[in-house]
Design a protein around this motif. Structure first.
Motif, PDB file in Angstrom:
ATOM      1  N   THR A  75       0.583  -1.265   0.131  1.00 57.70           N
ATOM      2  CA  THR A  75       0.533  -0.301   0.120  1.00 57.70           C
ATOM      3  C   THR A  75       0.976   1.503  -0.358  1.00 57.70           C
ATOM      4  N   PRO A  76       2.114   1.631   0.683  1.00 57.70           N
ATOM      5  CA  PRO A  76       3.098   2.806   0.776  1.00 57.70           C
ATOM      6  C   PRO A  76       3.536   2.530  -0.508  1.00 57.70           C
ATOM      7  N   ALA A  77       3.645   1.262  -1.437  1.00 55.73           N
ATOM      8  CA  ALA A  77       4.339   1.854  -2.688  1.00 55.73           C
ATOM      9  C   ALA A  77       3.815   2.096  -3.462  1.00 55.73           C
ATOM     10  N   GLU A  78       2.137   1.589  -3.209  1.00 52.44           N
ATOM     11  CA  GLU A  78       0.698   2.191  -4.551  1.00 52.44           C
ATOM     12  C   GLU A  78       0.739   3.425  -4.268  1.00 52.44           C
ATOM     13  N   ALA A  79       0.611   4.366  -3.223  1.00 46.70           N
ATOM     14  CA  ALA A  79       0.660   6.423  -2.550  1.00 46.70           C
ATOM     15  C   ALA A  79       1.920   6.805  -3.305  1.00 46.70           C
ATOM     16  N   TYR A  80       3.077   5.530  -3.278  1.00 47.29           N
ATOM     17  CA  TYR A  80       4.139   6.396  -3.617  1.00 47.29           C
ATOM     18  C   TYR A  80       4.141   6.403  -5.070  1.00 47.29           C
ATOM     19  N   ARG A  81       3.952   5.350  -5.582  1.00 51.01           N
ATOM     20  CA  ARG A  81       3.734   5.744  -7.258  1.00 51.01           C
ATOM     21  C   ARG A  81       2.736   6.204  -7.894  1.00 51.01           C
ATOM     22  N   PHE A  82       1.517   6.405  -7.748  1.00 53.10           N
ATOM     23  CA  PHE A  82      -0.185   6.296  -8.112  1.00 53.10           C
ATOM     24  C   PHE A  82      -1.110   7.670  -7.560  1.00 53.10           C
ATOM     25  N   GLY A  83      -0.005   8.051  -6.139  1.00 56.01           N
ATOM     26  CA  GLY A  83      -1.066   8.891  -5.818  1.00 56.01           C
ATOM     27  C   GLY A  83      -2.433   8.123  -4.425  1.00 56.01           C
ATOM     28  N   ALA A  84      -2.419   8.849  -3.814  1.00 60.91           N
ATOM     29  CA  ALA A  84      -4.145   8.990  -2.480  1.00 60.91           C
ATOM     30  C   ALA A  84      -5.186   8.045  -2.675  1.00 60.91           C
ATOM     31  N   ALA A  85      -5.367   7.721  -4.435  1.00 60.37           N
ATOM     32  CA  ALA A  85      -6.917   6.802  -4.501  1.00 60.37           C
ATOM     33  C   ALA A  85      -6.491   5.892  -3.597  1.00 60.37           C
ATOM     34  N   PHE A  86      -6.113   5.410  -3.529  1.00 61.97           N
ATOM     35  CA  PHE A  86      -5.968   4.212  -2.004  1.00 61.97           C
ATOM     36  C   PHE A  86      -6.919   4.203  -1.300  1.00 61.97           C
ATOM     37  N   TRP A  87      -7.068   5.729  -0.546  1.00 58.39           N
ATOM     38  CA  TRP A  87      -7.242   5.902   0.436  1.00 58.39           C
ATOM     39  C   TRP A  87      -8.432   5.206   0.301  1.00 58.39           C
ATOM     40  N   LEU A  88      -9.320   6.209  -0.895  1.00 56.14           N
ATOM     41  CA  LEU A  88     -11.360   6.208  -0.862  1.00 56.14           C
ATOM     42  C   LEU A  88     -11.301   3.666  -1.220  1.00 56.14           C
ATOM     43  N   PHE A  89     -10.296   3.190  -0.460  1.00 52.45           N
ATOM     44  CA  PHE A  89     -10.541   1.800   0.309  1.00 52.45           C
ATOM     45  C   PHE A  89     -11.889   2.063   1.228  1.00 52.45           C
ATOM     46  N   GLY A  90     -11.608   3.111   2.049  1.00 51.42           N
ATOM     47  CA  GLY A  90     -12.230   3.360   3.058  1.00 51.42           C
ATOM     48  C   GLY A  90     -13.658   3.797   2.803  1.00 51.42           C
ATOM     49  N   PHE A  91     -13.968   4.260   1.319  1.00 48.26           N
ATOM     50  CA  PHE A  91     -15.741   4.791   1.198  1.00 48.26           C
ATOM     51  C   PHE A  91     -16.034   2.569   1.240  1.00 48.26           C
ATOM     52  N   ALA A  92     -15.103   2.374   0.888  1.00 46.36           N
ATOM     53  CA  ALA A  92     -15.665   0.409   0.223  1.00 46.36           C
ATOM     54  C   ALA A  92     -15.215  -0.539   1.664  1.00 46.36           C
ATOM     55  N   VAL A 287      -1.204   4.491   4.027  1.00 44.88           N
ATOM     56  CA  VAL A 287      -0.717   5.469   2.118  1.00 44.88           C
ATOM     57  C   VAL A 287       0.276   6.433   2.434  1.00 44.88           C
ATOM     58  N   PHE A 288      -0.038   7.575   3.868  1.00 43.18           N
ATOM     59  CA  PHE A 288       0.590   8.617   4.631  1.00 43.18           C
ATOM     60  C   PHE A 288       2.291   8.112   4.448  1.00 43.18           C
ATOM     61  N   SER A 289       2.231   6.836   4.903  1.00 44.32           N
ATOM     62  CA  SER A 289       3.635   5.853   5.001  1.00 44.32           C
ATOM     63  C   SER A 289       4.385   6.194   3.571  1.00 44.32           C
ATOM     64  N   GLY A 290       3.271   6.165   2.284  1.00 44.54           N
ATOM     65  CA  GLY A 290       3.780   6.085   1.342  1.00 44.54           C
ATOM     66  C   GLY A 290       4.332   7.828   0.506  1.00 44.54           C
ATOM     67  N   LEU A 291       3.230   8.720   0.672  1.00 44.01           N
ATOM     68  CA  LEU A 291       3.429  10.179   0.558  1.00 44.01           C
ATOM     69  C   LEU A 291       4.467  10.735   1.183  1.00 44.01           C
ATOM     70  N   THR A 292       4.822   9.884   2.415  1.00 40.73           N
ATOM     71  CA  THR A 292       6.160  11.017   3.416  1.00 40.73           C
ATOM     72  C   THR A 292       7.090   9.778   2.161  1.00 40.73           C
ATOM     73  N   MET A 293       7.339   8.348   2.103  1.00 39.74           N
ATOM     74  CA  MET A 293       8.872   8.026   0.432  1.00 39.74           C
ATOM     75  C   MET A 293       8.718   9.230   0.132  1.00 39.74           C
ATOM     76  N   TYR A 294       7.365   9.637  -1.001  1.00 32.86           N
ATOM     77  CA  TYR A 294       7.535  10.214  -1.611  1.00 32.86           C
ATOM     78  C   TYR A 294       8.253  11.991  -1.493  1.00 32.86           C
ATOM     79  N   SER A 295       8.053  11.946  -0.570  1.00 29.53           N
ATOM     80  CA  SER A 295       8.163  13.846   0.062  1.00 29.53           C
ATOM     81  C   SER A 295       9.990  13.238  -0.756  1.00 29.53           C
ATOM     82  N   ILE A 296       9.953  12.355   0.442  1.00 29.51           N
ATOM     83  CA  ILE A 296      11.549  12.093   0.232  1.00 29.51           C
ATOM     84  C   ILE A 296      12.751  11.449  -0.223  1.00 29.51           C
ATOM     85  N   TYR A 297      11.839  10.510  -1.173  1.00 29.46           N
ATOM     86  CA  TYR A 297      12.655  10.411  -2.429  1.00 29.46           C
ATOM     87  C   TYR A 297      12.011  11.048  -4.037  1.00 29.46           C
ATOM     88  N   LYS A 298      11.247  12.233  -3.773  1.00 33.05           N
ATOM     89  CA  LYS A 298      10.300  12.499  -5.079  1.00 33.05           C
ATOM     90  C   LYS A 298      11.637  13.161  -6.226  1.00 33.05           C
TER      91      LYS A 298
END
Length: 595
Positions: A75-92, A287-298
């Motif tokens: 999931t963090p790798a997903e957010a890092y590469r494709f963005g935070a859309a995976f968070w919408l699974f909260g609705f699911a 997901v926020f872990s993935g965004l943190t990863m992107y911030s560091i490796y952008k």
């Protein structure tokens, strides 16, 4: 320097100590439950915890059992590469929890089943039960993440982890599995928090991480494009994702086995709603872990730069890069990922034992003693534990598996979910219609799923976001930017006509496709083969209005109000046992006769 590429540190002594302590802690909980329940050796105690579990530990176990190593790493790798859309699974997750709690739980609880597939025999026939069980068994798989960047030996950890799982599953049964899952859930969340906290310190706060994610296009989650071919949109996740997660939680034995182990129907329903909150927290932190990863490796993508070989190594690489200065913390994170795997392995072992005993052995060998059944349960735990470890070893060399795992669940569970709904909602459906409908649905989902693996969708449908290696210490090109660093380009000329239409269907719609196809075709075949002329069926096999909260709370008359309220209170407070209500009613009639 952090975030600029190159080799990272490996495990220290303290990391090994923390990791080993986690494994031993899980074993200790299992042994404690085994010793505590040593006088209770029945099959019901081993497989269902004596049906006396409460909502909160069951909820944490439900969350942990599918928050596996795939989720923790993928999931963090997903957010890092494709963005935070995976968070919408909260609705699911919310839709799934409501559907499972209000439709499936009351039905299974009322029937007093041990195996979820018992229902298929009650409603249709024994051959359909066997087929359904055999199909579902193939969805049990385990994934052990790669940790070559940490210095851990994969097979050494496989054997150690597998031995621990086998130990507490064999000796402690479901109670050991559930209480160990509670510990593992806490450790998983602690691992995510450690990554986010350290990333915030390095980047200058959570606000900076959020700003970097926004500038990198990672926060554009709400895509309302109705195109079913696009990988992740609001509609594919909330509709397709909801059906997929319903198939996982409502009919998968490892999940059903947990909530029917609750001591009351109220606890069983509540466990799913508490689990929903647990899923929200887990996916948000992941997901926020993935965004943190992107911030560091952008400015320096480790995969494109050649520092790692697969996307599943992204988060372990980040951990060793930013947390290695704190001895024991990398060990905590790796323990968090393996805690997810421990939970998945133990869930698989316990569920496989349950379906094997209840669906294959008990119907044939009906005169087994409790002692024989106990030894059989323990022997099967060892066998399936070894099998899961072997499968995990094979799966661990397959690269990124988050989407692959969810795709497999959709392809297999979709038609099976359609079969259950066909039986629960339509009195017209019969065995012939159910069987043919499931076969048609399965063929269709396997066709599109396998085709999608051979001819993966183009970047236009998957929408990978750009990554750069311009800021790396050693780069391939100072101004190089990559769009899809781990997708293999497919030559347009060799793609068949269906590749950009049928095979490009979002993997989240596989389950929806299988479910609808099974229900529609099954209903048509049933009507053609005499389904409308079936003899009167047991009403307990169908969904009831009073099972739903909205109908149990809103009654049309005062008299029915009393009846519905009394029935609801009785079912919620009764011990989980088949035909409990009938037994009590029978005693009341007997007492009245005597008077």
């Amino acid at each position: 320097m952090v975030g600029t590429g190159g080799p990272v540190a490996t495990f220290s002594v303290w990391d090994y100590v923390v990791f080993a302590g986690t494994i031993l802690g899980a074993a200790g909980i299992g042994l404690f439950q085994a010793i505590r329940g040593r006088k209770e050796t029945s099959s019901d105690e081993f497989l269902l915890g004596g049906r006396q579990m409460t909502a909160v530990p069951v909820a944490m176990s439900l969350t942990a059992s599918f928050m596996s190593g795939i989720t923790v790493i993928g999931t963090p790798a997903e957010a890092y590469r494709f963005g935070a859309a995976f968070w919408l699974f909260g609705f699911a997750y919310a839709i799934m929890s409501a559907v499972t709690a209000e439709i499936f739980v009351p039905l299974f609880y009322r029937l007093g089943i041990t195996s979820a597939y018992e229902y298929l025999e009650m409603r249709f026939s024994r051959p359909i039960r066997i087929i359904g069980t055999s199909i579902q068994i193939h969805t049990y798989n385990t994934f052990f993440p790669h940790y070559s960047v940490t210095g851990l030996n994969l097979w050494g950890v496989l054997v150690a982890t597998g031995a621990v799982c086998i130990l507490y599953c064999t000796l402690g049964g479901l109670k050991a599995v559930i209480w160990t899952d509670v510990l593992q859930m806490v450790i998983m969340l602690a691992g995510f928090v450690a990554v986010i906290a350290r990333g915030a310190v390095l980047q200058g706060g959570l606000t900076k991480i959020w700003e970097d994610a926004g500038q990198g296009g990672r926060l554009e989650a709400f895509d309302f494009d109705p195109d079913p071919l696009k990988r992740h949109t609001f509609w594919t996740i909330t509709i397709g994702g909801s059906i997929m997660w319903v198939s996982i939680y409502s009919i998968n034995q490892s999940q059903v086995q947990r909530y029917i182990s609750c001591k009351t129907l109220g606890h069983a329903k509540m466990s799913l709603y508490v689990n929903m909150v647990g899923l929200w927290v887990t996916v948000s932190l992941a997901v926020f872990s993935g965004l943190t990863m992107y911030s560091i490796y952008k400015h320096c993508d480790p995969l494109t730069n050649g520092d790692i070989s697969t996307p599943d190594q992204l988060l372990p690489y980040l951990v060793m890069d930013i947390l290695a200065i704190y001895p024991g913390i990398p060990g905590l994170f790796v323990a968090a990922a393996y805690s997810g795997t421990l939970s998945t392995v133990s869930s698989s072992i316990n569920a496989l034992v349950a379906v094997t005993v209840e669906d294959f052995i008990h119907p044939v060998c009906k005169n087994l003693t409790d002692k024989q059944v106990t030894w059989m349960n323990m022997g099967l735990s060892v066998f399936f534990g070894a099998l899961c470890i072997g499968m995990a070893g094979v799966a661990s060399v397959m690269g990124s598996v988050l989407q692959a795992a969810l795709s497999i669940f959709g392809m297999i569970s979709g038609p099976l979910l359609g079969l259950y709904l066909l039986g629960m909602l339509f009195r017209t459906s019969n065995s012939i219609g159910g069987l043919l409908g499931m076969i048609i649905g399965l063929v269709l989902t396997l066709w599109v799923g396998i085709g999608a693996q051979i001819y993966p969708p183009t970047d236009e449908k998957t929408n990978p976001l750009p990554l750069s290696i311009a800021g790396c210490n050693s780069t391939l090109s100072q101004n190089y930017t990559t769009i899809a660093p781990w997708t293999s380009p497919v030559t347009v000329s060799v793609r068949p006509p269906l590749a950009d239409s049928w095979y490009s269907l979002s993997y989240l719609h596989f389950c929806l496709l299988g479910t609808l196809t099974t229900m529609v075709s099954g209903l048509l075949v049933s009507m053609i083969t005499g389904g409308c002329k079936q003899e009167k069926l047991n009403s307990d096999l169908f969904v009831r209005k009073r099972d739903l909260i909205c109908f149990s709370c809103l009654s049309k008359s005062k008299a029915s109000d009393v009846t519905e309220k009394a029935a609801t209170e009785f079912n919620v407070g009764a011990d989980n046992s088949a035909f409990t209500e009938l037994d009590v009613m029978g005693k009341d009639v007997e007492n009245a006769t005597k008077l």
